[in-house]
Design an enzyme around this catalytic site. Structure first.
Site, PDB file in Angstrom:
ATOM      1  N   ASP A 157       0.819  -1.214   0.000  1.00  0.00           N
ATOM      2  CA  ASP A 157       0.000   0.000   0.000  1.00  0.00           C
ATOM      3  C   ASP A 157       0.854   1.266   0.000  1.00  0.00           C
ATOM      4  O   ASP A 157       0.340   2.373  -0.068  1.00  0.00           O
ATOM      5  CB  ASP A 157      -0.971   0.016   1.189  1.00  0.00           C
ATOM      6  CG  ASP A 157      -0.278  -0.111   2.550  1.00  0.00           C
ATOM      7  OD1 ASP A 157       0.925   0.209   2.639  1.00  0.00           O
ATOM      8  OD2 ASP A 157      -0.942  -0.518   3.505  1.00  0.00           O
ATOM      9  N   GLY A 158       2.201   1.114   0.097  1.00  0.00           N
ATOM     10  CA  GLY A 158       3.090   2.271  -0.004  1.00  0.00           C
ATOM     11  C   GLY A 158       2.988   3.245   1.151  1.00  0.00           C
ATOM     12  O   GLY A 158       3.437   4.387   1.036  1.00  0.00           O
ATOM     13  N   ARG A 171      12.690  13.469   3.276  1.00  0.00           N
ATOM     14  CA  ARG A 171      14.137  13.226   3.274  1.00  0.00           C
ATOM     15  C   ARG A 171      14.834  14.251   2.384  1.00  0.00           C
ATOM     16  O   ARG A 171      14.305  14.629   1.342  1.00  0.00           O
ATOM     17  CB  ARG A 171      14.447  11.838   2.727  1.00  0.00           C
ATOM     18  CG  ARG A 171      14.117  10.681   3.636  1.00  0.00           C
ATOM     19  CD  ARG A 171      14.387   9.376   2.902  1.00  0.00           C
ATOM     20  NE  ARG A 171      14.278   8.214   3.777  1.00  0.00           N
ATOM     21  CZ  ARG A 171      14.357   6.962   3.340  1.00  0.00           C
ATOM     22  NH1 ARG A 171      14.547   6.724   2.059  1.00  0.00           N
ATOM     23  NH2 ARG A 171      14.254   5.962   4.181  1.00  0.00           N
ATOM     24  N   ARG A 192      21.652   4.640  -4.973  1.00  0.00           N
ATOM     25  CA  ARG A 192      22.310   3.679  -4.070  1.00  0.00           C
ATOM     26  C   ARG A 192      23.172   2.710  -4.865  1.00  0.00           C
ATOM     27  O   ARG A 192      23.119   2.667  -6.089  1.00  0.00           O
ATOM     28  CB  ARG A 192      21.241   2.879  -3.310  1.00  0.00           C
ATOM     29  CG  ARG A 192      20.266   3.751  -2.523  1.00  0.00           C
ATOM     30  CD  ARG A 192      18.850   3.628  -3.097  1.00  0.00           C
ATOM     31  NE  ARG A 192      17.906   4.555  -2.478  1.00  0.00           N
ATOM     32  CZ  ARG A 192      17.376   4.373  -1.284  1.00  0.00           C
ATOM     33  NH1 ARG A 192      17.680   3.309  -0.596  1.00  0.00           N
ATOM     34  NH2 ARG A 192      16.541   5.248  -0.785  1.00  0.00           N
ATOM     35  N   ASP A 244      20.941  -2.003  -1.404  1.00  0.00           N
ATOM     36  CA  ASP A 244      19.980  -0.939  -1.691  1.00  0.00           C
ATOM     37  C   ASP A 244      19.898   0.079  -0.568  1.00  0.00           C
ATOM     38  O   ASP A 244      19.226   1.105  -0.704  1.00  0.00           O
ATOM     39  CB  ASP A 244      18.590  -1.541  -1.956  1.00  0.00           C
ATOM     40  CG  ASP A 244      17.759  -0.655  -2.866  1.00  0.00           C
ATOM     41  OD1 ASP A 244      18.322  -0.111  -3.835  1.00  0.00           O
ATOM     42  OD2 ASP A 244      16.549  -0.498  -2.616  1.00  0.00           O
ATOM     43  N   ASP A 274      18.271   5.315   4.773  1.00  0.00           N
ATOM     44  CA  ASP A 274      17.240   4.314   5.072  1.00  0.00           C
ATOM     45  C   ASP A 274      17.293   3.856   6.532  1.00  0.00           C
ATOM     46  O   ASP A 274      17.795   2.784   6.842  1.00  0.00           O
ATOM     47  CB  ASP A 274      17.365   3.110   4.132  1.00  0.00           C
ATOM     48  CG  ASP A 274      16.851   3.428   2.740  1.00  0.00           C
ATOM     49  OD1 ASP A 274      16.346   4.540   2.548  1.00  0.00           O
ATOM     50  OD2 ASP A 274      16.952   2.560   1.857  1.00  0.00           O
TER      51      ASP A 274
END
Length: 506
Positions: free
Chosen positions: A28-29, A86, A93, A178, A188
């Protein structure tokens, strides 16, 4: 409702990333308030600690909710959707270059852009010209040398970054390719953590069952990720050249910066000696043996009385003992995690069918469980007086070696008073008083989930000045939290409460 805005930033000059990807397991992000606050606070904390990192410009939450099984244990709950802003020069990456990867020999899976070297060339040209313009200018006529210089610089930056992590006790938690910035930034923030009780094998991510990303393994994992980047850059960078650069640069750069930082943390300001490496190793071994708090022990060393017969030595040693783990803390830390019957069955399986046992991938977990059982047995037979006596012996031995090393440093100084002042200044500038311990973040999260964002703002303000060491700071209302029903105030620079050991981050 807006949680908080970050410090003043020239954000119009930098790419922004609205991050809401933590919901990917439900497709669903959506990111939630809990993980957003952790990233928001930690990225700013790392910046003010002097560690290369992406920044957090803002954290915005809403009335929308999603269901999340926080610990993947079958107990989902509704959580508010949240967005973190951010900020970084780029979010490219190591893994960005792996979209060109050929089919894996074990899985048969290939990158989505396999065979498209033309896109790899474009991406490499963009990264180098945009973020390493000095390398582009120096090697404009030779692409191989340009790409080699680029990989060399990425290797150095990555080594420098992870050395900084090790020196502040930061554990990333999910160091796959990543999650490695092409600029050498910490990126991250997920199941991260800062060391409390020093343990080189500390794993901050509860779902990392094999300890792949344990604190002590971070430098080697970063080096492994650089190897994967070198593989992903070929043929634009011949693999043998990339591997040669990695072998030549990473370990040397990591050790150089790590020891440079550790000397500053120990106040060795005059001369660099080869024996310093052994002194640091012995310090960490002593911290491990005594269960000393990583951040507070380093901070406390700035008050070590350097005079041989100083009347303050006993008081210093007493304060140092307070940073060591109590029997209660150790018993909690080493309590067995498996049912004894389950452990017995696994050991029987290991003997009767070692091939099946190996396929289950539980060898490391069983070894750790056996170590916990053995440690727990020893602790049950140990009294508090015996523990304190043992700890004092360990620290007395190391402090004797530390004083001898300080004496050698003093020999290179002309003025003893000036040397002492400089030693303390350097130590205060390199040993933080405040880091984002998990329980501090949890207090802010729980308040925010009740609609009160004042604790987030208060913690952010504290972390913006992590090296604060003025007298009376520990009783500053900005630096304390209410502890328990009695309302007793605990300084955020003190050892974490016992309940903090129960926090689980995945």
């Amino acid at each position: 409702s807006r949680v908080s805005s970050g410090p003043s930033l020239c954000s119009h000059h930098l790419p922004l990333q609205l991050n809401s990807v933590f919901g990917f397991r439900q497709a669903d992000g959506r990111k939630v308030l809990r993980s957003s606050i952790r990233e928001f606070l930690c990225s700013e904390a790392m910046f003010h600690l002097g560690v290369p990192t992406t920044r957090a410009g803002a954290c915005v939450t809403s009335e929308s909710t999603v269901i999340r099984d926080v610990f993947y244990d079958g107990n989902p709950k509704y959580e508010p959707c949240t967005v973190v802003l951010r900020i970084a020069s780029t979010f490219i990456r190591f893994g960005s270059f792996e979209i060109f990867k050929s089919a894996d020999e074990h899985t048969g899976r290939a990158g989505p852009s396999v065979g498209r070297n033309d896109i790899r060339v474009q991406l490499l040209d963009y990264v180098i010209s945009s973020f390493y313009p000095e390398i582009q200018a120096a090697h404009a006529s030779d692409r191989v040398q340009r790409n080699a210089a680029f990989f060399r610089e990425v290797t150095r930056r990555t080594a420098w970054m992870v050395a900084e992590w090790q020196c502040v006790g930061f554990c990333h938690g999910v160091l796959n390719t990543d999650n490695m910035s092409i600029l050498g930034l910490t990126i991250d923030y997920g199941p991260f953590g800062f060391l409390d009780r020093y343990d080189p094998d500390h794993v901050c991510n509860a779902s990392d069952n094999t300890g792949r990303y344990a604190y002590s393994k971070q430098p080697e994992v970063c080096k492994w990720n650089l190897q994967k980047l070198a593989e992903a850059l070929q043929p634009e960078l011949p693999l043998e050249l990339g591997e040669a650069i990695l072998a030549e640069e990473f370990d040397v750069e990591f050790q150089r910066h790590y020891m440079q930082k550790m000397r500053r943390k120990l106040g060795l300001v005059q001369v660099e000696l080869e024996e310093d490496r052994a002194l640091v190793s012995k310090l960490l071994e002593t911290m491990h043996l005594t269960g000393a708090d990583f951040t507070n022990t380093f901070f406390l060393l700035s008050s070590f009385p350097v005079e041989l017969e100083s009347p303050g030595l006993a008081e210093f040693l007493a304060r140092l003992m307070e940073q060591c783990a109590s029997l209660e803390e150790l018993r909690l830390a080493f309590r067995p995690q498996m049912d004894p019957r389950q452990l017995s069955m696994m050991l029987m399986l290991a003997q009767s069918n070692p091939q099946l046992f190996a396929l289950m991938g539980t060898r490391v977990g069983i070894a750790r469980e056996l170590e916990r059982v053995e440690q727990q047995s020893r602790l049950e037979q140990l009294s508090m007086a015996e523990l304190q006596s043992r700890n004092q012996g360990h620290w007395a031995d190391w402090l004797q070696a530390y004083r001898a090393r300080l004496d050698k440093d003093l020999e290179g100084a002309g003025d003893a008073a000036a040397w002492q002042a400089e030693r303390v200044r350097v130590m205060h500038a390199n040993n933080p008083k405040y880091v984002l311990r998990n329980y501090i973040a949890q207090n802010a999260i729980e308040a925010a989930e009740r609609g009160d964002f004042s604790e987030v703002r208060r913690v952010l303000k504290l972390l913006e000045n992590p090296y604060h060491c003025e007298a009376g700071a520990a009783t500053d209302p900005e630096a304390t939290e209410a502890d328990g029903a009695d309302g007793r105030q605990r300084s955020y620079s003190s050892k974490p409460p016992l309940w903090a050991a129960e926090l689980c981050v995945t």
